[in-house]
Design a protein around this motif. Structure first.
Motif, mmCIF file in Angstrom:
data_model
loop_
_atom_site.group_PDB
_atom_site.id
_atom_site.type_symbol
_atom_site.label_atom_id
_atom_site.label_comp_id
_atom_site.label_asym_id
_atom_site.label_seq_id
_atom_site.Cartn_x
_atom_site.Cartn_y
_atom_site.Cartn_z
ATOM 1 N N LEU A 122 0.820 -1.218 0.000
ATOM 2 C CA LEU A 122 0.000 0.000 0.000
ATOM 3 C C LEU A 122 0.848 1.259 0.000
ATOM 4 O O LEU A 122 0.529 2.231 -0.681
ATOM 5 C CB LEU A 122 -0.950 0.003 1.201
ATOM 6 C CG LEU A 122 -2.166 -0.914 1.075
ATOM 7 C CD1 LEU A 122 -2.901 -1.003 2.394
ATOM 8 C CD2 LEU A 122 -3.094 -0.429 -0.037
ATOM 9 N N SER A 123 1.928 1.253 0.757
ATOM 10 C CA SER A 123 2.776 2.454 0.817
ATOM 11 C C SER A 123 3.425 2.726 -0.540
ATOM 12 O O SER A 123 3.691 3.867 -0.890
ATOM 13 C CB SER A 123 3.824 2.341 1.910
ATOM 14 O OG SER A 123 4.820 1.409 1.550
ATOM 15 N N ASN A 126 -0.110 2.932 -3.347
ATOM 16 C CA ASN A 126 -1.231 3.794 -2.998
ATOM 17 C C ASN A 126 -0.728 5.188 -2.638
ATOM 18 O O ASN A 126 -1.147 5.776 -1.660
ATOM 19 C CB ASN A 126 -2.012 3.173 -1.829
ATOM 20 C CG ASN A 126 -3.364 3.815 -1.650
ATOM 21 O OD1 ASN A 126 -3.959 4.288 -2.605
ATOM 22 N ND2 ASN A 126 -3.848 3.817 -0.428
ATOM 23 N N ARG A 127 0.175 5.702 -3.437
ATOM 24 C CA ARG A 127 0.775 7.015 -3.166
ATOM 25 C C ARG A 127 -0.138 8.130 -3.559
ATOM 26 O O ARG A 127 -0.858 8.140 -4.448
ATOM 27 C CB ARG A 127 2.113 7.145 -3.899
ATOM 28 C CG ARG A 127 3.126 6.195 -3.371
ATOM 29 C CD ARG A 127 4.428 6.331 -4.104
ATOM 30 N NE ARG A 127 5.340 5.314 -3.591
ATOM 31 C CZ ARG A 127 6.622 5.341 -3.737
ATOM 32 N NH1 ARG A 127 7.191 6.327 -4.389
ATOM 33 N NH2 ARG A 127 7.377 4.396 -3.271
#
Length: 127
Positions: A122-123, A126-127
């Motif tokens: 996600l890091s 999903n920026r």
């Protein structure tokens, strides 16, 4: 019959030995899995559905899904970056196998490892 070896599963000589009514599907390329070009010419091919072909000769028939192409991509599915979640869990499982003295049986990657994999994914995506 689901062919998922990434290598030759069925040669032309194998098809006549399939049980009548067998459904054959692959999840890798038909060029890797099936030797369709070597299938005896005595088989007639009939489309019996949008993605299903019946191969038939006297006394024998079977069905081939999606022309032998991967059924998991039948509708143009794309794996995209989600495949990295699967690959990361495979690496975590390998780490488990190499570090732990596991008893025989079925084992799963821990919930903590899965959470760390998901958070990392996600890091990054999903920026």
């Amino acid at each position: 019959m689901l062919c998922a070896t990434g290598a030759r599963s069925l040669t032309g000589e194998d098809f006549p030995h399939l049980r009548n009514g067998t459904y054959v599907a692959t999840v890798t390329s038909k060029e890797d899995e099936l030797e369709l070009d070597a299938l005896p010419d005595v088989y007639t091919r009939t489309m019996v559905g949008e993605h299903l072909t019946r191969y038939q000769t006297t006394g024998h028939y079977f069905y081939l899904a999606n022309g032998g192409n991967a059924v998991n991509f039948l509708h143009g599915a794309s794996v995209g970056p989600f495949i990295f979640l699967v690959q990361a869990e495979i690496l975590a499982a390998i780490r488990m196998l190499t570090r732990a003295d596991l008893a025989p049986g079925l084992h799963e990657v821990s919930a903590d490892d899965r959470a760390a994999i998901a958070a990392t994914w996600l890091s990054y995506f999903n920026r």
